[in-house]
Scaffold this active site. Structure first.
Site, PDB file in Angstrom:
ATOM      1  N   ASN A   1       0.836  -1.198   0.000  1.00  0.00           N
ATOM      2  CA  ASN A   1       0.000   0.000   0.000  1.00  0.00           C
ATOM      3  C   ASN A   1       0.870   1.247   0.000  1.00  0.00           C
ATOM      4  OD1 ASN A   1      -2.634  -1.442   0.687  1.00  0.00           O
ATOM      5  ND2 ASN A   1      -1.403  -1.961   2.480  1.00  0.00           N
TER       6      ASN A   1
ATOM      7  N   HIS B   1      10.189  20.528  16.962  1.00  0.00           N
ATOM      8  CA  HIS B   1       8.747  20.643  16.716  1.00  0.00           C
ATOM      9  C   HIS B   1       8.197  21.975  17.216  1.00  0.00           C
ATOM     10  CE1 HIS B   1       4.537  19.723  16.488  1.00  0.00           C
ATOM     11  NE2 HIS B   1       4.382  19.449  17.765  1.00  0.00           N
TER      12      HIS B   1
END
Length: 263
Positions: A67, A84
Protein backbone atom coordinates in the site's frame (compact mmCIF):
# COMPACT_ATOMS: atom_id res chain seq x y z
CA UNK A 1 29.41 -28.33 20.24
CA UNK A 2 31.22 -25.59 22.12
CA UNK A 3 29.45 -24.01 25.08
CA UNK A 4 28.14 -20.55 24.32
CA UNK A 5 28.66 -18.07 27.13
CA UNK A 6 25.43 -16.39 28.14
CA UNK A 7 25.64 -12.61 28.04
CA UNK A 8 23.38 -9.94 29.45
CA UNK A 9 21.73 -9.59 26.06
CA UNK A 10 21.20 -13.30 25.45
CA UNK A 11 19.79 -13.62 28.96
CA UNK A 12 17.42 -10.75 28.20
CA UNK A 13 16.30 -12.44 24.98
CA UNK A 14 15.73 -15.70 26.84
CA UNK A 15 13.62 -13.87 29.41
CA UNK A 16 11.51 -12.34 26.65
CA UNK A 17 11.02 -15.73 25.00
CA UNK A 18 9.97 -17.42 28.25
CA UNK A 19 7.78 -14.42 29.19
CA UNK A 20 9.56 -13.65 32.44
CA UNK A 21 9.93 -10.27 30.75
CA UNK A 22 6.76 -9.11 29.02
CA UNK A 23 6.82 -6.83 25.99
CA UNK A 24 3.95 -4.37 26.41
CA UNK A 25 2.86 -2.51 23.28
CA UNK A 26 2.11 1.13 24.11
CA UNK A 27 1.02 1.90 20.54
CA UNK A 28 -2.45 2.39 19.06
CA UNK A 29 -3.29 0.89 15.67
CA UNK A 30 -3.07 3.41 12.82
CA UNK A 31 -6.06 3.59 10.51
CA UNK A 32 -8.26 6.16 8.82
CA UNK A 33 -10.30 6.57 12.02
CA UNK A 34 -7.24 7.48 14.10
CA UNK A 35 -8.00 10.79 15.86
CA UNK A 36 -5.55 13.64 15.35
CA UNK A 37 -5.12 16.84 17.28
CA UNK A 38 -7.47 19.67 16.35
CA UNK A 39 -5.92 23.08 16.93
CA UNK A 40 -8.06 26.22 17.28
CA UNK A 41 -8.23 28.72 14.44
CA UNK A 42 -6.23 30.25 12.83
CA UNK A 43 -3.78 27.31 13.08
CA UNK A 44 -3.59 24.73 10.28
CA UNK A 45 -4.18 21.14 11.39
CA UNK A 46 -2.19 18.04 10.50
CA UNK A 47 -3.47 15.40 8.12
CA UNK A 48 -4.86 12.14 9.38
CA UNK A 49 -3.85 8.66 8.24
CA UNK A 50 -4.78 7.53 4.71
CA UNK A 51 -4.03 4.22 3.01
CA UNK A 52 -4.25 3.48 -0.73
CA UNK A 53 -3.86 -0.06 -2.00
CA UNK A 54 -1.31 -0.64 -4.74
CA UNK A 55 -1.97 -4.35 -5.22
CA UNK A 56 -3.15 -7.42 -3.37
CA UNK A 57 -2.37 -10.53 -5.43
CA UNK A 58 -4.26 -9.04 -8.38
CA UNK A 59 -3.58 -7.65 -11.88
CA UNK A 60 -1.63 -4.72 -10.39
CA UNK A 61 0.70 -7.14 -8.64
CA UNK A 62 -0.19 -10.84 -8.73
CA UNK A 63 2.51 -11.95 -6.29
CA UNK A 64 2.44 -9.24 -3.65
CA UNK A 65 0.35 -7.05 -1.39
CA UNK A 66 1.38 -3.48 -0.57
CA UNK A 67 0.00 0.00 0.00
CA UNK A 68 0.83 3.67 -0.17
CA UNK A 69 0.24 5.57 3.06
CA UNK A 70 0.11 9.26 3.91
CA UNK A 71 -0.25 11.09 7.22
CA UNK A 72 1.07 13.96 9.25
CA UNK A 73 4.21 13.48 11.34
CA UNK A 74 2.15 13.82 14.54
CA UNK A 75 -0.55 11.26 13.81
CA UNK A 76 -1.59 8.46 16.16
CA UNK A 77 0.95 7.28 18.71
CA UNK A 78 3.80 9.63 17.88
CA UNK A 79 7.13 11.15 18.85
CA UNK A 80 7.78 14.90 19.16
CA UNK A 81 11.33 16.04 18.41
CA UNK A 82 12.61 19.23 20.09
CA UNK A 83 12.53 21.20 16.84
CA UNK A 84 8.75 20.64 16.72
CA UNK A 85 8.23 23.75 18.89
CA UNK A 86 9.50 27.30 18.50
CA UNK A 87 11.26 27.05 21.86
CA UNK A 88 13.24 24.11 20.47
CA UNK A 89 14.18 25.81 17.22
CA UNK A 90 17.81 24.97 16.52
CA UNK A 91 17.64 21.74 18.56
CA UNK A 92 17.38 18.19 17.19
CA UNK A 93 15.29 17.02 14.27
CA UNK A 94 13.98 13.49 14.64
CA UNK A 95 16.72 12.02 12.43
CA UNK A 96 19.43 13.62 14.59
CA UNK A 97 18.42 12.04 17.89
CA UNK A 98 20.98 9.46 19.12
CA UNK A 99 19.43 5.99 19.22
CA UNK A 100 20.37 5.47 22.88
CA UNK A 101 18.16 8.44 23.79
CA UNK A 102 15.11 6.54 22.56
CA UNK A 103 15.47 3.98 25.37
CA UNK A 104 15.03 4.67 29.07
CA UNK A 105 13.37 3.65 32.31
CA UNK A 106 9.68 4.54 32.60
CA UNK A 107 8.50 6.54 35.60
CA UNK A 108 4.71 6.21 35.50
CA UNK A 109 2.75 8.82 37.45
CA UNK A 110 -0.84 7.70 38.03
CA UNK A 111 -3.46 10.48 38.09
CA UNK A 112 -6.28 8.41 36.56
CA UNK A 113 -8.73 8.83 39.45
CA UNK A 114 -8.31 12.61 39.36
CA UNK A 115 -8.87 12.66 35.59
CA UNK A 116 -11.95 10.45 35.92
CA UNK A 117 -13.43 13.17 38.13
CA UNK A 118 -12.16 16.10 36.04
CA UNK A 119 -11.21 15.77 32.36
CA UNK A 120 -9.37 19.10 32.59
CA UNK A 121 -7.20 17.91 35.49
CA UNK A 122 -3.60 19.12 35.31
CA UNK A 123 -0.57 17.28 36.66
CA UNK A 124 0.98 19.39 39.41
CA UNK A 125 4.36 19.60 41.10
CA UNK A 126 2.60 18.20 44.18
CA UNK A 127 1.65 15.09 42.15
CA UNK A 128 5.29 14.67 41.12
CA UNK A 129 6.52 15.13 44.69
CA UNK A 130 4.00 12.57 45.95
CA UNK A 131 5.21 10.12 43.30
CA UNK A 132 8.85 10.65 44.30
CA UNK A 133 8.02 10.28 47.99
CA UNK A 134 6.60 6.82 47.21
CA UNK A 135 8.95 5.63 44.45
CA UNK A 136 12.16 7.62 44.70
CA UNK A 137 13.51 10.56 42.76
CA UNK A 138 12.95 10.44 39.00
CA UNK A 139 16.33 9.23 37.68
CA UNK A 140 18.35 10.66 34.79
CA UNK A 141 17.72 9.27 31.29
CA UNK A 142 14.12 8.27 32.05
CA UNK A 143 10.74 8.74 30.41
CA UNK A 144 8.08 10.35 32.59
CA UNK A 145 4.74 8.86 31.54
CA UNK A 146 1.43 10.09 32.94
CA UNK A 147 -1.37 7.54 33.33
CA UNK A 148 -4.75 9.22 32.95
CA UNK A 149 -6.77 6.31 31.54
CA UNK A 150 -7.42 8.37 28.41
CA UNK A 151 -6.44 5.56 26.03
CA UNK A 152 -9.81 3.88 26.64
CA UNK A 153 -11.50 6.71 24.71
CA UNK A 154 -9.45 6.39 21.51
CA UNK A 155 -12.45 5.13 19.50
CA UNK A 156 -14.85 7.56 21.16
CA UNK A 157 -15.55 11.28 20.77
CA UNK A 158 -14.38 11.68 24.37
CA UNK A 159 -10.79 11.19 23.19
CA UNK A 160 -10.74 14.75 21.81
CA UNK A 161 -13.61 15.66 24.16
CA UNK A 162 -14.66 18.88 22.44
CA UNK A 163 -17.19 20.73 24.58
CA UNK A 164 -19.96 23.15 23.75
CA UNK A 165 -17.38 25.91 24.15
CA UNK A 166 -15.51 24.49 21.14
CA UNK A 167 -12.51 23.64 23.32
CA UNK A 168 -10.97 20.24 23.87
CA UNK A 169 -11.16 19.07 27.48
CA UNK A 170 -8.34 16.59 28.11
CA UNK A 171 -5.69 16.35 30.85
CA UNK A 172 -2.09 17.51 30.73
CA UNK A 173 0.48 19.21 32.95
CA UNK A 174 0.48 22.62 34.56
CA UNK A 175 3.11 25.00 33.27
CA UNK A 176 4.91 24.68 36.59
CA UNK A 177 4.98 20.87 36.42
CA UNK A 178 6.17 20.88 32.81
CA UNK A 179 8.96 23.35 33.61
CA UNK A 180 9.94 21.39 36.73
CA UNK A 181 10.31 18.11 34.85
CA UNK A 182 12.14 19.76 31.94
CA UNK A 183 14.62 21.74 34.05
CA UNK A 184 14.90 20.04 37.45
CA UNK A 185 14.96 16.39 36.35
CA UNK A 186 17.36 15.05 33.72
CA UNK A 187 14.70 13.13 31.81
CA UNK A 188 14.55 12.01 28.18
CA UNK A 189 11.02 13.23 27.71
CA UNK A 190 7.36 13.29 28.68
CA UNK A 191 4.64 10.88 27.51
CA UNK A 192 0.85 10.88 27.74
CA UNK A 193 -2.26 8.98 26.62
CA UNK A 194 -4.25 11.90 25.13
CA UNK A 195 -3.74 13.15 21.58
CA UNK A 196 -0.97 15.59 22.55
CA UNK A 197 1.41 16.17 25.45
CA UNK A 198 -0.47 19.28 26.54
CA UNK A 199 -3.93 19.64 28.03
CA UNK A 200 -6.84 20.38 25.74
CA UNK A 201 -7.12 23.92 27.12
CA UNK A 202 -3.37 24.59 26.92
CA UNK A 203 -3.74 27.19 24.16
CA UNK A 204 -5.42 29.43 26.76
CA UNK A 205 -2.63 29.16 29.38
CA UNK A 206 -0.35 32.11 30.23
CA UNK A 207 2.46 30.02 28.70
CA UNK A 208 0.56 28.34 25.82
CA UNK A 209 1.23 24.62 25.40
CA UNK A 210 3.74 24.45 28.29
CA UNK A 211 4.66 20.78 27.89
CA UNK A 212 5.77 21.52 24.35
CA UNK A 213 7.37 24.83 25.28
CA UNK A 214 9.47 23.72 28.25
CA UNK A 215 10.30 20.18 27.13
CA UNK A 216 11.49 21.16 23.68
CA UNK A 217 13.29 24.25 24.95
CA UNK A 218 15.41 21.86 27.05
CA UNK A 219 15.95 19.44 24.13
CA UNK A 220 13.56 16.87 25.64
CA UNK A 221 11.16 14.66 23.69
CA UNK A 222 7.43 14.02 23.68
CA UNK A 223 5.33 10.87 23.30
CA UNK A 224 1.58 11.15 22.72
CA UNK A 225 -1.41 8.85 22.24
CA UNK A 226 0.11 6.05 24.28
CA UNK A 227 -1.87 3.07 25.56
CA UNK A 228 -1.51 0.32 28.19
CA UNK A 229 0.26 2.50 30.76
CA UNK A 230 -1.82 0.68 33.38
CA UNK A 231 0.27 -2.43 32.58
CA UNK A 232 3.50 -0.74 33.66
CA UNK A 233 4.79 -0.50 37.24
CA UNK A 234 5.53 2.95 38.70
CA UNK A 235 9.26 2.24 38.28
CA UNK A 236 11.46 -0.37 36.65
CA UNK A 237 10.11 -0.97 33.15
CA UNK A 238 12.15 0.04 30.10
CA UNK A 239 10.56 2.03 27.28
CA UNK A 240 11.77 1.83 23.69
CA UNK A 241 10.40 4.59 21.45
CA UNK A 242 11.02 4.02 17.75
CA UNK A 243 10.12 6.92 15.43
CA UNK A 244 10.86 6.92 11.73
CA UNK A 245 14.17 8.59 10.94
CA UNK A 246 12.71 11.35 8.77
CA UNK A 247 15.31 13.72 7.33
CA UNK A 248 14.64 17.11 8.91
CA UNK A 249 11.48 15.78 10.57
CA UNK A 250 9.71 17.46 13.48
CA UNK A 251 8.49 14.10 14.74
CA UNK A 252 7.07 10.83 13.56
CA UNK A 253 4.45 8.16 14.17
CA UNK A 254 6.18 5.68 16.45
CA UNK A 255 6.03 2.10 17.70
CA UNK A 256 6.51 2.44 21.44
CA UNK A 257 7.13 -0.65 23.57
CA UNK A 258 7.95 -1.38 27.19
CA UNK A 259 9.85 -4.26 28.75
CA UNK A 260 8.22 -5.26 32.05
CA UNK A 261 9.67 -7.84 34.41
CA UNK A 262 7.02 -10.32 35.57
CA UNK A 263 7.09 -11.14 39.27
Amino acid sequence: MANVKETTLTELMGNIIDHSIEVVDLTHVLNEDTPVIQLPEPFVNTKGFKIDRISKYDDNGPFFYWNNISMGEHCGTHFDAPVHWISGRGHQHVDEIPAEKLIGEACVINIKEKCDNDPDYLLTIADIEEYEANHGKIPPHSWVLVHTGWDKYVDDKRFLNVGEDGQSHTPGPTAEAAEFLATKRDILGFGVEPVGTDAGLASTFETPFPAHYFMHQENKYGLASLKNLDKLPPRGSIVIASPLRIDGGSGSPARVMALVENS
